[in-house]
Design an enzyme around this catalytic site. Structure first.
Site, PDB file in Angstrom:
ATOM      1  N   HIS A  68      -5.421  -2.338  15.128  1.00 49.49           N
ATOM      2  CA  HIS A  68      -6.397  -1.544  14.383  1.00 49.49           C
ATOM      3  C   HIS A  68      -7.359  -2.501  13.687  1.00 49.49           C
ATOM      4  O   HIS A  68      -7.225  -3.728  13.819  1.00 49.49           O
ATOM      5  CB  HIS A  68      -5.706  -0.574  13.419  1.00 49.49           C
ATOM      6  CG  HIS A  68      -4.831  -1.203  12.362  1.00 49.49           C
ATOM      7  ND1 HIS A  68      -5.286  -2.143  11.479  1.00 49.49           N
ATOM      8  CD2 HIS A  68      -3.521  -1.017  12.059  1.00 49.49           C
ATOM      9  CE1 HIS A  68      -4.314  -2.506  10.665  1.00 49.49           C
ATOM     10  NE2 HIS A  68      -3.215  -1.841  11.003  1.00 49.49           N
TER      11      HIS A  68
ATOM     12  N   HIS B 266      -6.117  -5.596  11.682  1.00 47.62           N
ATOM     13  CA  HIS B 266      -5.765  -6.795  12.463  1.00 47.62           C
ATOM     14  C   HIS B 266      -7.045  -7.521  12.895  1.00 47.62           C
ATOM     15  O   HIS B 266      -7.125  -8.745  12.881  1.00 47.62           O
ATOM     16  CB  HIS B 266      -4.969  -6.429  13.715  1.00 47.62           C
ATOM     17  CG  HIS B 266      -3.735  -5.623  13.436  1.00 47.62           C
ATOM     18  ND1 HIS B 266      -3.526  -4.367  13.952  1.00 47.62           N
ATOM     19  CD2 HIS B 266      -2.648  -5.882  12.673  1.00 47.62           C
ATOM     20  CE1 HIS B 266      -2.368  -3.899  13.526  1.00 47.62           C
ATOM     21  NE2 HIS B 266      -1.805  -4.795  12.746  1.00 47.62           N
TER      22      HIS B 266
ATOM     23  N   CYS C 133      13.824  -3.613   5.292  1.00 51.60           N
ATOM     24  CA  CYS C 133      12.760  -2.705   5.764  1.00 51.60           C
ATOM     25  C   CYS C 133      12.352  -3.160   7.158  1.00 51.60           C
ATOM     26  O   CYS C 133      11.863  -4.282   7.326  1.00 51.60           O
ATOM     27  CB  CYS C 133      11.556  -2.730   4.829  1.00 51.60           C
ATOM     28  SG  CYS C 133      10.138  -1.850   5.544  1.00 51.60           S
TER      29      CYS C 133
ATOM     30  N   CYS D 131       8.564  -3.892   7.591  1.00 54.29           N
ATOM     31  CA  CYS D 131       8.176  -5.239   7.113  1.00 54.29           C
ATOM     32  C   CYS D 131       8.971  -6.324   7.844  1.00 54.29           C
ATOM     33  O   CYS D 131       8.601  -7.487   7.770  1.00 54.29           O
ATOM     34  CB  CYS D 131       8.508  -5.437   5.632  1.00 54.29           C
ATOM     35  SG  CYS D 131       7.629  -4.429   4.458  1.00 54.29           S
TER      36      CYS D 131
ATOM     37  N   CYS E 150      10.905   1.346   0.762  1.00 54.33           N
ATOM     38  CA  CYS E 150      10.156   0.085   0.747  1.00 54.33           C
ATOM     39  C   CYS E 150       8.850   0.346   0.006  1.00 54.33           C
ATOM     40  O   CYS E 150       8.152   1.318   0.300  1.00 54.33           O
ATOM     41  CB  CYS E 150       9.866  -0.342   2.188  1.00 54.33           C
ATOM     42  SG  CYS E 150       8.485  -1.480   2.335  1.00 54.33           S
TER      43      CYS E 150
ATOM     44  N   HIS F  37       5.750   0.286   2.688  1.00 55.90           N
ATOM     45  CA  HIS F  37       5.636   1.340   3.703  1.00 55.90           C
ATOM     46  C   HIS F  37       6.040   2.719   3.210  1.00 55.90           C
ATOM     47  O   HIS F  37       5.859   3.704   3.916  1.00 55.90           O
ATOM     48  CB  HIS F  37       6.459   0.965   4.935  1.00 55.90           C
ATOM     49  CG  HIS F  37       5.911  -0.232   5.639  1.00 55.90           C
ATOM     50  ND1 HIS F  37       6.312  -1.518   5.348  1.00 55.90           N
ATOM     51  CD2 HIS F  37       4.948  -0.336   6.580  1.00 55.90           C
ATOM     52  CE1 HIS F  37       5.626  -2.357   6.102  1.00 55.90           C
ATOM     53  NE2 HIS F  37       4.799  -1.665   6.857  1.00 55.90           N
TER      54      HIS F  37
ATOM     55  N   LYS G 254      -3.872   0.850   2.147  1.00 57.24           N
ATOM     56  CA  LYS G 254      -3.889  -0.170   3.188  1.00 57.24           C
ATOM     57  C   LYS G 254      -3.811   0.544   4.523  1.00 57.24           C
ATOM     58  O   LYS G 254      -2.905   1.344   4.746  1.00 57.24           O
ATOM     59  CB  LYS G 254      -2.684  -1.091   3.025  1.00 57.24           C
ATOM     60  CG  LYS G 254      -2.582  -2.108   4.150  1.00 57.24           C
ATOM     61  CD  LYS G 254      -1.405  -3.037   3.980  1.00 57.24           C
ATOM     62  CE  LYS G 254      -1.324  -4.015   5.116  1.00 57.24           C
ATOM     63  NZ  LYS G 254      -0.154  -3.904   5.953  1.00 57.24           N
TER      64      LYS G 254
ATOM     65  N   LYS H 242      -0.897   1.740  10.969  1.00 56.50           N
ATOM     66  CA  LYS H 242      -0.499   2.702  11.994  1.00 56.50           C
ATOM     67  C   LYS H 242       0.641   3.557  11.472  1.00 56.50           C
ATOM     68  O   LYS H 242       0.689   4.753  11.714  1.00 56.50           O
ATOM     69  CB  LYS H 242      -0.065   1.954  13.258  1.00 56.50           C
ATOM     70  CG  LYS H 242      -1.234   1.581  14.144  1.00 56.50           C
ATOM     71  CD  LYS H 242      -1.604   2.718  15.087  1.00 56.50           C
ATOM     72  CE  LYS H 242      -3.065   2.753  15.480  1.00 56.50           C
ATOM     73  NZ  LYS H 242      -3.499   1.799  16.437  1.00 56.50           N
TER      74      LYS H 242
HETATM   75  N1  MSP Z   1       4.180 -10.301  12.915  1.00 49.93           N
HETATM   76  C1  MSP Z   1       3.891 -10.489  11.547  1.00 49.93           C
HETATM   77  C2  MSP Z   1       3.159 -11.799  11.299  1.00 49.93           C
HETATM   78  C3  MSP Z   1       3.868 -13.014  11.775  1.00 49.93           C
HETATM   79  S1  MSP Z   1       2.938 -14.451  11.515  1.00 49.93           S
HETATM   80  C4  MSP Z   1       3.964 -15.708  11.815  1.00 49.93           C
HETATM   81  C5  MSP Z   1       3.035  -9.340  11.056  1.00 49.93           C
HETATM   82  N2  MSP Z   1       2.339  -8.707  11.997  1.00 49.93           N
HETATM   83  S2  MSP Z   1       1.378  -7.450  11.769  1.00 49.93           S
HETATM   84  O1  MSP Z   1       1.049  -6.942  13.077  1.00 49.93           O
HETATM   85  O2  MSP Z   1       1.961  -6.541  10.855  1.00 49.93           O
HETATM   86  O3  MSP Z   1       0.037  -8.016  11.243  1.00 49.93           O
HETATM   87  C6  MSP Z   1      -0.079  -8.521  10.005  1.00 49.93           C
HETATM   88  C7  MSP Z   1      -1.461  -9.009   9.688  1.00 49.93           C
HETATM   89  O4  MSP Z   1      -2.495  -8.108  10.120  1.00 49.93           O
HETATM   90  C8  MSP Z   1      -1.638  -9.040   8.178  1.00 49.93           C
HETATM   91  O5  MSP Z   1      -1.112 -10.161   7.573  1.00 49.93           O
HETATM   92  C9  MSP Z   1      -3.118  -9.034   8.083  1.00 49.93           C
HETATM   93  O6  MSP Z   1      -3.588 -10.312   8.356  1.00 49.93           O
HETATM   94  C10 MSP Z   1      -3.513  -8.058   9.172  1.00 49.93           C
HETATM   95  N3  MSP Z   1      -3.604  -6.701   8.650  1.00 49.93           N
HETATM   96  C11 MSP Z   1      -2.845  -5.623   8.989  1.00 49.93           C
HETATM   97  N4  MSP Z   1      -3.282  -4.539   8.298  1.00 49.93           N
HETATM   98  C12 MSP Z   1      -4.315  -4.875   7.527  1.00 49.93           C
HETATM   99  C13 MSP Z   1      -5.191  -4.204   6.656  1.00 49.93           C
HETATM  100  N5  MSP Z   1      -5.125  -2.919   6.431  1.00 49.93           N
HETATM  101  N6  MSP Z   1      -6.153  -4.939   6.049  1.00 49.93           N
HETATM  102  C14 MSP Z   1      -6.300  -6.276   6.270  1.00 49.93           C
HETATM  103  N7  MSP Z   1      -5.500  -6.935   7.076  1.00 49.93           N
HETATM  104  C15 MSP Z   1      -4.489  -6.282   7.695  1.00 49.93           C
HETATM  105  O7  MSP Z   1       3.005  -9.097   9.876  1.00 49.93           O
END
Ligand code: MSP
Length: 535
Positions: free
Chosen positions: A19, A22, A128, A131, A153, A156, A308, A311
């Site tokens: 999304h 990311h 969680c 997370c 959590c 979430h 925040k 999904k």
């Molecule tokens: N897989 C772990 C990260 C491992 S790194 C060694 C993870 N993945 S995640 O798919 O949940 O993606 C996390 C990252 O996506 C967040 O740290 C951030 O950089 C980005 N974001 C996810 N949602 C976000 C928002 N709503 N706003 C900004 N960034 C966001 O955690």
């Protein structure tokens, strides 16, 4: 051998498609990588996917696939195409299910085990899955309504699960003092300051050893000395930053790659995963005797309706929903221009539409189309001689130099927002310059002095656009490639990517006689039907 500028994004879970949250991190990393390349540095930009653990396993099960098939499909059909559509220029893409990664994770773990950094114990506590994190009972919130009686959590707002297992533990607690010393000596290692304060506070409270394996499911890297256990997904995932650049490689080129690349210059992350990156990760590296990353930068959250975006909470917007309507560059621009990096900010269709129209279409786009149209009409499409610059042109030249310096200083601080604000001063000044100088009026006068004046105005405006194409290229690669062609850059000065930032503002680089190319508008009028209204 000079050090390569090494920038990473988190590796994203493949429980679902990306999304725009990311995309936010990935675009920022891409702009940073491109900026450093444009400075002439050697750059390595890594992104990838985090494919093990219960979160991915359960999504795969719910989708009726094996986790590997699920991951393969999401990577091929969702993650990689999204980054392609957004012009992400990553040099490598690491998947944690690749053999180059799993093998090196095992070596790393074995080394720590052999050094006595890992021991067997019993873990009991809340977990969680969203997370993928063990929680402290004090962090949890009481459920209400449907979740009454359960503990949730805080991120979430879903019930946590109680875990009770015999696991392997990493001696994280013994690194508390060393971490505090490190951050006292290197305050720049965690930014922004609010993030550093949070980390230091957290470490000061004392650290607990960390369970780094799980035995109740098998979707993960096997613990090398005990195949009933798989490595905890975060321990596995964090190692991607070194496995992907050749940690423990036997091939000489890869060993050299590791030497010239590690430590990372910047790990860009969202603030949700700060502790993993600024507490666990450096402690793992300390235990292994490896250098620590130079900087972890935790940016804010992209909020949708005040929350925040995620999904899990059904607020996710797919990047394609925006790029299909606004175009990829407009999205890249907007997301870094809407609010300062490091703070939270809200995404809004209305604001994006307003900025698109005012700043991109009427600001930059209009400037480019006015210049090319006038150069075609009055000078047959050929950039004329600058003649004698007046004070107005000198001011433009000085401003170009100043914004270049300011934008570079902002980028050094990862202040994408500040860099764009600086560059936009030049867009605004150039539009103001044309409005003031009124070349369309000057063109009506036939005398030699007026015609020379017209030459000077057209030349100065083209120079301004040349500078803008270079400065904005990392932010809007597609548009700037078109803009570069429209001022005759490719034939006159070579490819845009090869234009060094240090030279960008040297006024007068565009040779007389370069041919402008009148193309499609850089930012076309938006379609009447906006996907925001569901029309
Ligand atoms: N897989 C772990 C990260 C491992 S790194 C060694 C993870 N993945 S995640 O798919 O949940 O993606 C996390 C990252 O996506 C967040 O740290 C951030 O950089 C980005 N974001 C996810 N949602 C976000 C928002 N709503 N706003 C900004 N960034 C966001 O955690």
């Amino acid at each position: 051998m000079s050090k390569t500028f090494y920038v990473t994004t988190p590796i994203y879970y493949v429980n679902d498609a990306p999304h725009i949250g990311h995309a936010y991190t990935t675009i920022a990393a891409d702009v940073l990588a491109r900026w450093h390349r444009q400075r002439g540095e050697s750059v390595w930009f890594l992104t990838g996917t985090d494919e093990h653990g219960q979160k991915v396993l359960r999504s795969a099960q719910a989708g009726g696939s094996s986790p590997q098939e699920w991951a393969d499909r999401l990577v091929a059909e969702a993650w990689q195409p999204t980054w392609r559509d957004l012009d992400i220029s990553n040099d490598d893409f690491i998947r944690t299910t690749e053999e180059r990664h799993t093998r090196r994770v095992q070596t790393f773990l074995q080394r720590l085990y052999d050094k006595g950094e890992i021991y067997e114990g019993v873990y009991e506590g809340p977990y969680c899955v969203a997370c993928e994190e063990f929680k402290l009972p004090g962090e949890l919130i009481e459920g209400e309504g449907r979740d009454a009686g359960q503990r949730l959590c805080p991120v979430h707002r879903r019930p946590v699960e109680q875990v009770s297992e015999t696991n392997y533990f990493f001696r994280l607690s013994k690194y508390a003092d060393q971490l505090l010393e490190h951050y006292a000596a290197h305050p720049e290692a965690v930014e922004p300051e609010s993030a550093r304060n949070e980390v230091v506070q957290f470490i000061r409270q004392g650290l607990q050893d960390l369970s780094i394996s799980r035995s109740s499911f098998d979707w993960g890297v096997k613990v090398p000395w005990d195949d009933r256990q798989v490595v905890y997904v975060w321990f596995d995932a964090l190692l991607n930053y070194i496995t992907a650049v050749g940690y423990d490689a036997s091939e000489p080129e890869l060993r050299e790659k590791f030497e010239s690349t590690w430590p990372a210059d910047v790990h860009l992350i969202g603030k949700d995963i700060l502790r993993f990156h600024a507490v666990i990760w450096p402690a793992m590296l300390m235990a292994a005797g490896l250098p620590l990353p130079r900087k972890v930068f935790a940016h804010g959250w992209l909020l949708v309706s005040g929350e925040k975006m995620s999904k899990t909470r059904l607020t996710g917007i797919a990047p394609a929903q925006l790029t299909g309507y606004f175009g990829s560059d407009a999205f890249r621009y907007y997301i870094l221009r809407a609010f300062p990096f490091g703070q939270d900010g809200s995404f809004s269709w209305e604001e994006m539409t307003a900025r698109y129209t005012a700043e991109l279409a009427n600001g930059l786009g209009n400037l480019a189309s006015r210049l090319t149209a006038m150069t075609e009409r009055y000078r047959g499409g050929v950039i004329p001689s600058p003649g004698e610059p007046t004070e107005a042109e000198q001011r433009l030249g000085e401003l170009a130099a100043r914004v270049t310096t300011n934008a570079d200083a902002a980028m050094e601080k990862l202040d994408f927002y500040g860099a764009l604000a600086a560059i936009w001063e030049l867009v605004v000044a150039l539009n103001g310059y044309l409005t003031e100088q009124q070349p369309w009026q000057v063109a009506k006068r036939d005398d030699a002095a007026s015609q020379q004046r017209l030459d000077a105005i057209l030349y100065a405006a083209a120079e301004g656009l040349r500078v803008l194409a270079i400065l904005l290229h990392p932010f809007m690669p597609r548009t700037c490639t078109t803009l570069w062609a429209s001022v005759g850059g490719p034939e006159a000065l070579g490819p845009l990517a090869a234009q060094p930032l240090a030279e960008a503002a040297r006024w007068g680089r565009l040779p007389v006689g370069a041919r402008v190319v009148k193309g499609e508008p850089l930012f076309p009028r938006l379609p009447d039907e906006s996907p925001a209204t569901g029309a």
